[in-house]
Design a protein around this motif. Sequence first.
Motif, PDB file in Angstrom:
ATOM      1  N   PHE A   1      60.233   8.237  47.649  1.00 23.24           N
ATOM      2  CA  PHE A   1      60.792   9.557  47.366  1.00 23.24           C
ATOM      3  C   PHE A   1      59.990  10.624  48.114  1.00 23.24           C
ATOM      4  O   PHE A   1      59.925  11.770  47.688  1.00 23.24           O
ATOM      5  CB  PHE A   1      60.764   9.835  45.856  1.00 23.24           C
ATOM      6  CG  PHE A   1      61.743   9.021  45.059  1.00 23.24           C
ATOM      7  CD1 PHE A   1      63.012   9.514  44.772  1.00 23.24           C
ATOM      8  CD2 PHE A   1      61.406   7.755  44.598  1.00 23.24           C
ATOM      9  CE1 PHE A   1      63.911   8.761  44.019  1.00 23.24           C
ATOM     10  CE2 PHE A   1      62.294   6.999  43.845  1.00 23.24           C
ATOM     11  CZ  PHE A   1      63.547   7.493  43.557  1.00 23.24           C
ATOM     12  N   ASP A   2      59.369  10.253  49.220  1.00 17.13           N
ATOM     13  CA  ASP A   2      58.581  11.193  50.010  1.00 17.13           C
ATOM     14  C   ASP A   2      59.450  12.390  50.415  1.00 17.13           C
ATOM     15  O   ASP A   2      60.587  12.230  50.857  1.00 17.13           O
ATOM     16  CB  ASP A   2      58.059  10.547  51.295  1.00 17.13           C
ATOM     17  CG  ASP A   2      57.628   9.102  51.132  1.00 17.13           C
ATOM     18  OD1 ASP A   2      58.369   8.337  50.494  1.00 17.13           O
ATOM     19  OD2 ASP A   2      56.568   8.751  51.651  1.00 17.13           O
TER      20      ASP A   2
ATOM     21  N   PHE B   1      55.731   9.383  46.202  1.00 18.12           N
ATOM     22  CA  PHE B   1      56.308  10.711  46.019  1.00 18.12           C
ATOM     23  C   PHE B   1      55.532  11.744  46.843  1.00 18.12           C
ATOM     24  O   PHE B   1      55.428  12.905  46.459  1.00 18.12           O
ATOM     25  CB  PHE B   1      56.285  11.097  44.539  1.00 18.12           C
ATOM     26  CG  PHE B   1      57.234  10.318  43.671  1.00 18.12           C
ATOM     27  CD1 PHE B   1      58.495  10.807  43.365  1.00 18.12           C
ATOM     28  CD2 PHE B   1      56.879   9.079  43.184  1.00 18.12           C
ATOM     29  CE1 PHE B   1      59.367  10.091  42.565  1.00 18.12           C
ATOM     30  CE2 PHE B   1      57.738   8.338  42.380  1.00 18.12           C
ATOM     31  CZ  PHE B   1      58.989   8.839  42.074  1.00 18.12           C
TER      32      PHE B   1
ATOM     33  N   SER C   1      56.716  15.452  47.654  1.00 14.67           N
ATOM     34  CA  SER C   1      57.968  15.752  46.961  1.00 14.67           C
ATOM     35  C   SER C   1      57.776  16.974  46.074  1.00 14.67           C
ATOM     36  O   SER C   1      56.642  17.361  45.747  1.00 14.67           O
ATOM     37  CB  SER C   1      58.434  14.543  46.137  1.00 14.67           C
ATOM     38  OG  SER C   1      57.437  14.169  45.211  1.00 14.67           O
TER      39      SER C   1
ATOM     40  N   PHE D   1      51.180  10.129  44.684  1.00 13.71           N
ATOM     41  CA  PHE D   1      51.668  11.495  44.460  1.00 13.71           C
ATOM     42  C   PHE D   1      50.836  12.471  45.293  1.00 13.71           C
ATOM     43  O   PHE D   1      50.421  13.505  44.816  1.00 13.71           O
ATOM     44  CB  PHE D   1      51.585  11.851  42.972  1.00 13.71           C
ATOM     45  CG  PHE D   1      52.615  11.160  42.111  1.00 13.71           C
ATOM     46  CD1 PHE D   1      53.823  11.772  41.820  1.00 13.71           C
ATOM     47  CD2 PHE D   1      52.384   9.887  41.619  1.00 13.71           C
ATOM     48  CE1 PHE D   1      54.766  11.145  41.031  1.00 13.71           C
ATOM     49  CE2 PHE D   1      53.316   9.241  40.822  1.00 13.71           C
ATOM     50  CZ  PHE D   1      54.512   9.867  40.533  1.00 13.71           C
TER      51      PHE D   1
ATOM     52  N   THR E   1      52.065  16.250  46.057  1.00 11.92           N
ATOM     53  CA  THR E   1      53.295  16.489  45.306  1.00 11.92           C
ATOM     54  C   THR E   1      53.186  17.807  44.555  1.00 11.92           C
ATOM     55  O   THR E   1      52.128  18.146  44.038  1.00 11.92           O
ATOM     56  CB  THR E   1      53.535  15.340  44.309  1.00 11.92           C
ATOM     57  OG1 THR E   1      53.574  14.108  45.029  1.00 11.92           O
ATOM     58  CG2 THR E   1      54.833  15.525  43.557  1.00 11.92           C
TER      59      THR E   1
END
Length: 261
Positions: free
Chosen positions: A204-205, A226, A229, A248, A251
């Motif tokens: 989900f980058d 992520f 994101s 993350f 993020t």
Amino acid sequence: MEIVTDQCWIEITKNFGSTDNPKYFCILHAPKNEEPTCSKEWPIEKRGEQQASFLLNLINEWNETNLIRKENSQLPISLTLVGVNSGSLVFPDKYIFTGDIVLARAEFKGKVSLKSAIFLETAIFEETIFFEDAFFNKTEFHSGASFIHAQFGKSSEFSDAKFNNALFYAAKFGQGIKADSRNEYQYLYSTKFDDAKFDGQAHFDFAEFAGDAIFARVSFGKTAEFTKSKFYQSALFSNAIFVSKAIFKKTEFFENVYFDY
């Protein structure tokens, strides 16, 4: 005389130009605000419904061909449809896609429902735009699923879905209409991945979630990434299972984020 076409393999076309300068397009690639020059069969007001019906029939025929090939011990053929337009597209529950399917850069103007669908091979929805709600509840992706740069204009639901490797790189969820240039949105729609299972890698980058993002009880079997994101509303990862790495890096969470167990 130069003949303009949509370069599509679908043989049924109509002329959207003139006799001297013809422009042939199939119904799935027909110019959005134009009607055929010498035909009244694809009127603009009914075209979305006609496109959805045509697309569904096309996929049904492809599936039937693959079933025959399977009976003859032949490998399935793929279906590639790039840049198609359609209205609301609703598949029957537990609909089976028998081969690789590419619906990249498509635009779905109505609701899309693939609840309980089964993709036996790769499913590619890269750069596809879902203008209305998109339902992938309990959908099974047995091979790769790619939604790179896809846009979900309203609510999207992947609750109880099962993935192998999944790519949501730079996808935009629940974005509605941007209110200004500060990445704030006028309408906020939720994204649901609750109880989903990722057996492979989940990327989900650079993804953006305009509304609430629900990943409660999700299971990530391999790397869940992520990186960079953005979550503009609440992000819920309650009781999520990370078997391997959870990344993350950089993020951004603009509201509450929950990782409680």
